[in-house]
Each structure stands twice: as structure tokens, then as C-alpha cells.
Design a protein around this motif. Structure first.
Motif, PDB file in Angstrom:
ATOM      1  N   GLY A  64      13.572   6.032  -8.102  1.00 32.82           N
ATOM      2  CA  GLY A  64      13.448   5.632  -6.695  1.00 32.82           C
ATOM      3  C   GLY A  64      12.060   5.889  -6.130  1.00 32.82           C
ATOM      4  N   LYS A  65      11.045   5.975  -7.028  1.00 32.59           N
ATOM      5  CA  LYS A  65       9.667   6.231  -6.581  1.00 32.59           C
ATOM      6  C   LYS A  65       8.710   5.280  -7.286  1.00 32.59           C
ATOM      7  N   VAL A  66       7.623   4.949  -6.584  1.00 29.86           N
ATOM      8  CA  VAL A  66       6.589   4.107  -7.202  1.00 29.86           C
ATOM      9  C   VAL A  66       5.233   4.827  -7.101  1.00 29.86           C
ATOM     10  N   PRO A  67       4.278   4.473  -7.978  1.00 27.53           N
ATOM     11  CA  PRO A  67       2.947   5.081  -7.879  1.00 27.53           C
ATOM     12  C   PRO A  67       2.271   4.719  -6.562  1.00 27.53           C
ATOM     13  N   GLY A  68       1.418   5.621  -6.081  1.00 27.47           N
ATOM     14  CA  GLY A  68       0.667   5.376  -4.847  1.00 27.47           C
ATOM     15  C   GLY A  68      -0.820   5.585  -5.074  1.00 27.47           C
ATOM     16  N   LEU A  69      -1.622   4.628  -4.610  1.00 24.42           N
ATOM     17  CA  LEU A  69      -3.085   4.726  -4.740  1.00 24.42           C
ATOM     18  C   LEU A  69      -3.722   4.721  -3.359  1.00 24.42           C
ATOM     19  N   ALA A  70      -4.504   5.769  -3.074  1.00 26.30           N
ATOM     20  CA  ALA A  70      -5.215   5.833  -1.793  1.00 26.30           C
ATOM     21  C   ALA A  70      -6.677   5.461  -2.003  1.00 26.30           C
ATOM     22  N   VAL A  71      -7.160   4.509  -1.211  1.00 30.92           N
ATOM     23  CA  VAL A  71      -8.571   4.117  -1.272  1.00 30.92           C
ATOM     24  C   VAL A  71      -9.225   4.478   0.052  1.00 30.92           C
ATOM     25  N   VAL A  72     -10.258   5.329  -0.043  1.00 34.07           N
ATOM     26  CA  VAL A  72     -10.983   5.769   1.157  1.00 34.07           C
ATOM     27  C   VAL A  72     -12.282   4.996   1.235  1.00 34.07           C
ATOM     28  N   ILE A  73     -12.497   4.305   2.344  1.00 35.69           N
ATOM     29  CA  ILE A  73     -13.741   3.545   2.526  1.00 35.69           C
ATOM     30  C   ILE A  73     -14.445   4.015   3.793  1.00 35.69           C
ATOM     31  N   VAL A  74     -15.730   4.294   3.670  1.00 33.96           N
ATOM     32  CA  VAL A  74     -16.527   4.769   4.808  1.00 33.96           C
ATOM     33  C   VAL A  74     -17.493   3.663   5.220  1.00 33.96           C
ATOM     34  N   GLY A  75     -17.445   3.278   6.496  1.00 31.04           N
ATOM     35  CA  GLY A  75     -18.356   2.239   6.983  1.00 31.04           C
ATOM     36  C   GLY A  75     -17.851   0.842   6.716  1.00 31.04           C
ATOM     37  N   SER A  91     -14.897  -5.901   0.187  1.00 28.33           N
ATOM     38  CA  SER A  91     -14.378  -6.915  -0.725  1.00 28.33           C
ATOM     39  C   SER A  91     -13.721  -6.259  -1.945  1.00 28.33           C
ATOM     40  N   TYR A  92     -14.339  -5.183  -2.489  1.00 30.68           N
ATOM     41  CA  TYR A  92     -13.747  -4.442  -3.612  1.00 30.68           C
ATOM     42  C   TYR A  92     -12.391  -3.858  -3.213  1.00 30.68           C
ATOM     43  N   VAL A  93     -12.358  -3.264  -2.003  1.00 33.40           N
ATOM     44  CA  VAL A  93     -11.130  -2.600  -1.541  1.00 33.40           C
ATOM     45  C   VAL A  93     -10.013  -3.625  -1.372  1.00 33.40           C
ATOM     46  N   SER A  94     -10.370  -4.775  -0.828  1.00 34.88           N
ATOM     47  CA  SER A  94      -9.356  -5.812  -0.621  1.00 34.88           C
ATOM     48  C   SER A  94      -8.812  -6.316  -1.964  1.00 34.88           C
ATOM     49  N   MET A  95      -9.705  -6.404  -2.971  1.00 34.62           N
ATOM     50  CA  MET A  95      -9.292  -6.826  -4.311  1.00 34.62           C
ATOM     51  C   MET A  95      -8.339  -5.782  -4.928  1.00 34.62           C
ATOM     52  N   LYS A  96      -8.659  -4.494  -4.719  1.00 33.74           N
ATOM     53  CA  LYS A  96      -7.813  -3.418  -5.267  1.00 33.74           C
ATOM     54  C   LYS A  96      -6.441  -3.400  -4.583  1.00 33.74           C
ATOM     55  N   ARG A  97      -6.437  -3.656  -3.271  1.00 36.66           N
ATOM     56  CA  ARG A  97      -5.182  -3.675  -2.508  1.00 36.66           C
ATOM     57  C   ARG A  97      -4.276  -4.789  -3.040  1.00 36.66           C
ATOM     58  N   LYS A  98      -4.880  -5.961  -3.263  1.00 33.21           N
ATOM     59  CA  LYS A  98      -4.122  -7.119  -3.764  1.00 33.21           C
ATOM     60  C   LYS A  98      -3.565  -6.819  -5.165  1.00 33.21           C
ATOM     61  N   ALA A  99      -4.404  -6.178  -6.002  1.00 27.90           N
ATOM     62  CA  ALA A  99      -3.986  -5.843  -7.375  1.00 27.90           C
ATOM     63  C   ALA A  99      -2.812  -4.866  -7.360  1.00 27.90           C
ATOM     64  N   CYS A 100      -2.869  -3.893  -6.455  1.00 24.21           N
ATOM     65  CA  CYS A 100      -1.766  -2.920  -6.319  1.00 24.21           C
ATOM     66  C   CYS A 100      -0.473  -3.638  -5.955  1.00 24.21           C
ATOM     67  N   ALA A 101      -0.563  -4.535  -4.968  1.00 19.70           N
ATOM     68  CA  ALA A 101       0.619  -5.261  -4.499  1.00 19.70           C
ATOM     69  C   ALA A 101       1.247  -6.070  -5.635  1.00 19.70           C
ATOM     70  N   GLU A 102       0.411  -6.658  -6.478  1.00 22.74           N
ATOM     71  CA  GLU A 102       0.902  -7.494  -7.588  1.00 22.74           C
ATOM     72  C   GLU A 102       1.754  -6.712  -8.586  1.00 22.74           C
ATOM     73  N   VAL A 103       1.400  -5.426  -8.794  1.00 25.93           N
ATOM     74  CA  VAL A 103       2.141  -4.656  -9.816  1.00 25.93           C
ATOM     75  C   VAL A 103       3.154  -3.683  -9.212  1.00 25.93           C
ATOM     76  N   GLY A 104       3.242  -3.661  -7.871  1.00 27.55           N
ATOM     77  CA  GLY A 104       4.237  -2.809  -7.217  1.00 27.55           C
ATOM     78  C   GLY A 104       3.765  -1.395  -6.893  1.00 27.55           C
TER      79      GLY A 104
END
Length: 306
Positions: free
Chosen positions: A37-48, A55-68
Motif C-alpha cells: 500500500g506504499k509507493v516510492p516518493g521523490l522530492a525535487v528541490v529547485i531554487v530560483g 525544464s529538467y524538473v518538469s521532465m523528472k516530474r513527468k517521468a515519475c508520473a509515468e512509472v507511478g
């Protein structure tokens, strides 16, 4: 010796390999979710608000969503103090739903990158940059918890293409902490004989000509190396594997953006002699994100399956 007219190197499709890996990750995430009942969690911290970082962060967010994988996005103002940023990292270290923490680099000049990265919990260092993770990578008989994503992606491309590393002569071009140095250490662990070529190396061409595998990553370490180490096709040994990590923007008026991306190797000429070669873009790039997802999954499994 293959003649240049009839020989064509096998192009290693990083996009296709990364797609396969993402499918494998998605399956494992599904199993974790069903069983615990748990899934992996990835935190991305962006300053500025750097556009490339966004653009990198948005790509990583999309990639996370694709694999759950659950994505935690933390945006902080450009002028955030070091103490505030470190406090945010500590908060994420303590959050049981976060299994990986990534601080998007580069940070603004007033922040000490090394200090900030050193505050990330070793168990959540999915970028693999913590000094203890790199230290273990450098020591015989020790295994880091995480390997840096781009070097790990390079080795995965070699492995999944059936390219043997043991006993081979490998030349790494560049000695950055992010790619050059860790990829050299990884190749050593796999029993390659490794030579590092850098901006102070004499006769780089002579060294590269003897290599069974060439991994150019000078673009990430020494800006002066872009022209100095643009590797000609004639430098490549017949049948060698070329894993090109370099990414350089070259003016191109036919493109909407006004430029196109090329690697550190003359792809067209090298393809006539190499045994295998990665394109730029579409080679190592997609693997970096896939390895980030894999590291996050592995971090989560260590905690969830205990």
C-alpha cells in the motif's frame, strides 16, 4: 579491419533502453503498491527560476508520473538562505513518504553546493553525490547505496547491449565529479583498464586510438575541452564502443531553436569504424532520468520491504 565504405556501427538507442527500464520500474512500483500500500516518493528541490532547471524538473516530474512514483516538488526563492535550504532538506530527510531527495544544480552563487548536498540523508541520496557514496565507490570491496545516475546509465547501456567490459581498455574523456570520475571508478569495478584523458593530457588522440571503449564527458567538466576534445572519427579504433556523454549546442538556422545538439564525437565519421555508438541526443540522456527513477525505487524498497 572494417572498411569505411561498408561498415556501420550498431547505434545504441538510449530512448528504447530507457523505455524498457521504465516499464520494469512501473511493474515493481505496482507490486509495492499492491503488497504494501506504499509507493516510492521523490522530492525535487529547485531554487530560483532558471529555465533549464525548470525544464529538467518538469521532465523528472513527468517521468515519475509515468512509472507511478509520487513526486514532491519544492520551489524556493532565488534569495533563500543556506540555513533555510538545509532546514528544508532536513524536513525531507525526516519525511517517511520521501525515499529520494534531489537538489537541482546549479544552485545560486551564495549557496554552498557541497555543504547542501552533504546534508541529504545517505539513504535518500538518489543522485549518488554524497561524499560517503562516492567514497565507497572508490574503495575496493565496498558498495555505495546509490550510484550517480549518468555513469550508472552508461554502464547499463554497455551491459544491455551485450558489450563486455572485463579486461578492456576504456578511455574516459573528462574528470568531473558528476560523470568523468565516477564512470571511471565504475569501469574499474567492472575490471576494465581505465585511462582518464583531460585538459592537461598530452597526445589525447594517441591514447583514444588504443581504446576498446571511449566515454567522452569533457563537456560536463572543462568548457575549454569542447573544441580541444572534439573526437574525430579517425581517432576511434575499429570495433570500439563509443558512449558519448557530451552535449554541445551548435548553431543551426534550420532549427526552430536556432541550434542543434551534438556530442563530443564526430558521429557520422565514428559510425564508419566503431562497433557501437550512442547518438546525441537520444543516447545517454534518457538513461540518466531512468536511473534516477531506478535509484528512487531501490531506496523505497530498502525501507518498505524491511
Amino acid at each position: 579491419m572494417a572498411s569505411s565504405s561498408d561498415h556501420k556501427a550498431t547505434v545504441i538507442d538510449g530512448k528504447a533502453v530507457a523505455h524498457t527500464i521504465r516499464s520494469e520500474i512501473a511493474d515493481e512500483v505496482r507490486q509495492l503498491s499492491q503488497k504494501y500500500g506504499k509507493v516510492p516518493g521523490l522530492a525535487v528541490v529547485i531554487v530560483g527560476h532558471r529555465k533549464d532547471s525548470q525544464s529538467y524538473v518538469s521532465m523528472k516530474r513527468k517521468a515519475c508520473a509515468e512509472v507511478g512514483i509520487k513526486s514532491f516538488d519544492i520551489g524556493l526563492p532565488e534569495q533563500v538562505s543556506e540555513a533555510e535550504l538545509i532546514s528544508k532538506v532536513h524536513e525531507l530527510n525526516a519525511n517517511p513518504d520521501v525515499h529520494g531527495i534531489l537538489v537541482q544544480l546549479p544552485l545560486p552563487k551564495h549557496l554552498n553546493e557541497e555543504k547542501v548536498l552533504g546534508e541529504i540523508s545517505l539513504e535518500k541520496d538518489v543522485d549518488g553525490f554524497h561524499p560517503l557514496n562516492i567514497g565507497k565507490l572508490a574503495m575496493k570491496g565496498r558498495e555505495p547505496l546509490f550510484l550517480p545516475c549518468t555513469p550508472k546509465g552508461c554502464l547499463e547501456l554497455l551491459s544491455r547491449s551485450g558489450i563486455s567490459i572485463k579486461g578492456k581498455k576504456a578511455v574516459v574523456v573528462g574528470r568531473s565529479n558528476i560523470v568523468g570520475l565516477p564512470v571511471s571508478l565504475l569501469l574499474l569495478k567492472e575490471d576494465a583498464t581505465v585511462t582518464i584523458v583531460h585538459s592537461r593530457t598530452k597526445e589525447p588522440e594517441k591514447i583514444i586510438r588504443e581504446a576498446d571503449m571511449v566515454l567522452p564527458c569533457s563537456r560536463t567538466s572543462e568548457p575549454s575541452g569542447i573544441k580541444e576534445f572534439f573526437i574525430q572519427g579517425s581517432w576511434i579504433k575499429s570495433g570500439a564502443a563509443v558512449i558519448d556523454v557530451g552535449t554541445n549546442a551548435v548553431d543551426d538556422r534550420t532549427k526552430k531553436s536556432g541550434y542543434r545538439l551534438v556530442g563530443d564525437v564526430d558521429f557520422k565519421e565514428a559510425s564508419k569504424v566503431a562497433g557501437w555508438i550512442t547518438p546525441v541526443p537520444g543516447g545517454v540522456g534518457p538513461m540518466t532520468v531512468a536511473m534516477l527513477l531506478k535509484n528512487t525505487l531501490d531506496g523505497a524498497k530498502r525501507v518498505i520491504e524491511q
